[in-house]
Design a protein around this motif. Structure first.
Motif, PDB file in Angstrom:
ATOM      1  N   ASN A  33      44.322  11.514  14.724  1.00  0.00           N
ATOM      2  CA  ASN A  33      42.829  11.792  14.552  1.00  0.00           C
ATOM      3  C   ASN A  33      41.987  10.690  13.975  1.00  0.00           C
ATOM      4  OD1 ASN A  33      44.420  12.396  12.198  1.00  0.00           O
ATOM      5  ND2 ASN A  33      42.761  12.873  11.268  1.00  0.00           N
ATOM      6  N   GLU A  34      42.823   9.444  13.128  1.00  0.00           N
ATOM      7  CA  GLU A  34      41.950   8.302  13.063  1.00  0.00           C
ATOM      8  C   GLU A  34      41.841   7.292  14.061  1.00  0.00           C
ATOM      9  OE1 GLU A  34      42.851   6.856   9.227  1.00  0.00           O
ATOM     10  OE2 GLU A  34      42.545   8.749   7.931  1.00  0.00           O
ATOM     11  N   ASP A  35      42.932   7.227  14.476  1.00  0.00           N
ATOM     12  CA  ASP A  35      42.900   6.303  15.800  1.00  0.00           C
ATOM     13  C   ASP A  35      42.117   6.674  16.969  1.00  0.00           C
ATOM     14  OD1 ASP A  35      44.401   4.362  14.303  1.00  0.00           O
ATOM     15  OD2 ASP A  35      46.262   4.794  14.995  1.00  0.00           O
ATOM     16  N   GLY A  36      41.940   7.863  17.175  1.00  0.00           N
ATOM     17  CA  GLY A  36      41.525   8.458  18.218  1.00  0.00           C
ATOM     18  C   GLY A  36      42.330   9.095  19.373  1.00  0.00           C
ATOM     19  N   TYR A  37      41.641   9.974  20.216  1.00  0.00           N
ATOM     20  CA  TYR A  37      42.320  10.343  21.528  1.00  0.00           C
ATOM     21  C   TYR A  37      41.346  10.654  22.463  1.00  0.00           C
ATOM     22  CZ  TYR A  37      40.808  14.229  18.701  1.00  0.00           C
ATOM     23  OH  TYR A  37      40.295  15.278  17.791  1.00  0.00           O
ATOM     24  N   ARG A  38      41.971  11.357  23.604  1.00  0.00           N
ATOM     25  CA  ARG A  38      40.925  11.677  24.788  1.00  0.00           C
ATOM     26  C   ARG A  38      41.102  12.999  25.075  1.00  0.00           C
ATOM     27  NH1 ARG A  38      40.943   7.344  29.134  1.00  0.00           N
ATOM     28  NH2 ARG A  38      39.492   6.374  27.774  1.00  0.00           N
ATOM     29  N   LEU A  39      40.187  13.784  25.480  1.00  0.00           N
ATOM     30  CA  LEU A  39      40.210  15.302  25.771  1.00  0.00           C
ATOM     31  C   LEU A  39      39.791  15.375  27.073  1.00  0.00           C
ATOM     32  CD1 LEU A  39      38.946  17.057  22.700  1.00  0.00           C
ATOM     33  CD2 LEU A  39      41.247  16.654  23.308  1.00  0.00           C
ATOM     34  N   ILE A  40      40.739  15.761  28.205  1.00  0.00           N
ATOM     35  CA  ILE A  40      40.048  15.935  29.596  1.00  0.00           C
ATOM     36  C   ILE A  40      40.335  17.251  30.114  1.00  0.00           C
ATOM     37  CG2 ILE A  40      40.520  15.179  31.938  1.00  0.00           C
ATOM     38  CD1 ILE A  40      41.834  12.167  30.736  1.00  0.00           C
ATOM     39  N   VAL A  41      39.322  17.687  30.706  1.00  0.00           N
ATOM     40  CA  VAL A  41      39.722  18.964  31.644  1.00  0.00           C
ATOM     41  C   VAL A  41      39.087  18.783  32.802  1.00  0.00           C
ATOM     42  CG1 VAL A  41      38.496  21.367  31.992  1.00  0.00           C
ATOM     43  CG2 VAL A  41      38.837  20.377  29.561  1.00  0.00           C
ATOM     44  N   ASN A  42      40.362  18.634  33.773  1.00  0.00           N
ATOM     45  CA  ASN A  42      40.071  18.584  35.387  1.00  0.00           C
ATOM     46  C   ASN A  42      39.516  19.725  35.791  1.00  0.00           C
ATOM     47  OD1 ASN A  42      41.059  15.684  35.391  1.00  0.00           O
ATOM     48  ND2 ASN A  42      43.150  16.607  35.164  1.00  0.00           N
ATOM     49  N   VAL A  43      38.634  19.622  36.707  1.00  0.00           N
ATOM     50  CA  VAL A  43      38.056  20.899  37.608  1.00  0.00           C
ATOM     51  C   VAL A  43      38.409  20.666  39.056  1.00  0.00           C
ATOM     52  CG1 VAL A  43      35.963  22.370  37.850  1.00  0.00           C
ATOM     53  CG2 VAL A  43      36.405  21.006  35.454  1.00  0.00           C
ATOM     54  N   GLY A  44      39.162  21.344  39.818  1.00  0.00           N
ATOM     55  CA  GLY A  44      38.998  21.510  41.276  1.00  0.00           C
ATOM     56  C   GLY A  44      39.780  20.426  41.950  1.00  0.00           C
ATOM     57  N   ARG A  45      39.226  20.235  43.067  1.00  0.00           N
ATOM     58  CA  ARG A  45      40.074  19.246  43.818  1.00  0.00           C
ATOM     59  C   ARG A  45      39.489  17.742  43.693  1.00  0.00           C
ATOM     60  NH1 ARG A  45      38.658  17.672  49.051  1.00  0.00           N
ATOM     61  NH2 ARG A  45      37.022  19.092  49.253  1.00  0.00           N
ATOM     62  N   HIS A  46      38.210  17.542  43.492  1.00  0.00           N
ATOM     63  CA  HIS A  46      37.707  16.172  43.435  1.00  0.00           C
ATOM     64  C   HIS A  46      38.255  15.917  41.899  1.00  0.00           C
ATOM     65  CE1 HIS A  46      34.537  15.414  46.441  1.00  0.00           C
ATOM     66  NE2 HIS A  46      35.878  15.421  46.975  1.00  0.00           N
ATOM     67  N   GLY A  47      38.208  16.782  40.883  1.00  0.00           N
ATOM     68  CA  GLY A  47      38.489  16.590  39.385  1.00  0.00           C
ATOM     69  C   GLY A  47      39.950  16.347  39.487  1.00  0.00           C
ATOM     70  N   GLY A  48      40.926  16.399  40.438  1.00  0.00           N
ATOM     71  CA  GLY A  48      42.109  16.167  40.213  1.00  0.00           C
ATOM     72  C   GLY A  48      42.876  17.257  39.522  1.00  0.00           C
ATOM     73  N   GLN A  49      42.402  18.502  39.458  1.00  0.00           N
ATOM     74  CA  GLN A  49      43.333  19.667  39.036  1.00  0.00           C
ATOM     75  C   GLN A  49      44.393  20.270  39.902  1.00  0.00           C
ATOM     76  OE1 GLN A  49      40.715  22.886  38.045  1.00  0.00           O
ATOM     77  NE2 GLN A  49      42.531  24.211  37.048  1.00  0.00           N
ATOM     78  N   GLN A 104      46.071   2.713  23.013  1.00  0.00           N
ATOM     79  CA  GLN A 104      44.809   2.689  23.284  1.00  0.00           C
ATOM     80  C   GLN A 104      44.821   2.979  24.884  1.00  0.00           C
ATOM     81  OE1 GLN A 104      41.709   0.674  21.869  1.00  0.00           O
ATOM     82  NE2 GLN A 104      41.050   1.773  23.738  1.00  0.00           N
ATOM     83  N   LEU A 105      43.950   3.919  25.251  1.00  0.00           N
ATOM     84  CA  LEU A 105      43.826   4.484  26.487  1.00  0.00           C
ATOM     85  C   LEU A 105      42.691   3.447  27.467  1.00  0.00           C
ATOM     86  CD1 LEU A 105      43.529   8.284  25.515  1.00  0.00           C
ATOM     87  CD2 LEU A 105      45.381   7.119  26.448  1.00  0.00           C
TER      88      LEU A 105
END
Ligand code: 5GP
Length: 117
Positions: free
Chosen positions: A79-95, A109-110
């Protein structure tokens, strides 16, 4: 009846997964092919295909995804260094899996977000 999604089978215990959190609304487990040292999938127990198909009545569950992500990140000490939350949606979103889920990525580091042609 519609065929169960891969993630429904994981939620119901028919397919094994490394589950890190579960409540009445969401289930979280380690991604089978992690893209970062920490890669957790937080999945709605209700088999909503994607954000594009969610309804007004799903609003509380959508908020809950973020709250659970925050709690897991704290539990995993990122939580202190950080992170990424991703929600892919559909074909173009890569879901790939048509069952609404949030990726929690961290532990390093992302790279920048981007696109490929
Ligand atoms: P999407 O591309 O749909 O946003 O993400 C699907 C994710 O599910 C991918 O990161 C993929 O590695 C993960 N995944 C696919 N099959 C399995 C599985 O059987 N078990 C687990 N734990 N993760 C999976």
């Amino acid at each position: 009846m519609a065929e169960k999604t891969l993630f429904e089978k994981i939620i119901e215990g028919q397919i094994p997964a490394d589950i890190v959190y579960k409540d009445d609304v969401v289930t979280a487990f380690k991604d089978i092919a992690p893209k970062a040292p920490i890669h957790i999938l937080i999945v709605t127990n209700k088999p909503i295909p994607s954000i594009a198909q969610c309804e007004d009545c799903d609003e509380a569950a959508m908020g809950h995804l973020f709250i659970v992500a925050k709690k897991i990140a704290k539990e995993l000490n990122i939580n202190e260094d950080g992170y990424r939350l991703i929600v892919n949606v559909g074909r173009h979103g890569g879901q790939e899996v048509p069952h609404l889920h949030m990726h929690l990525l961290g532990g390093t580091q992302l790279g920048a977000l981007g696109f490929t042609n």
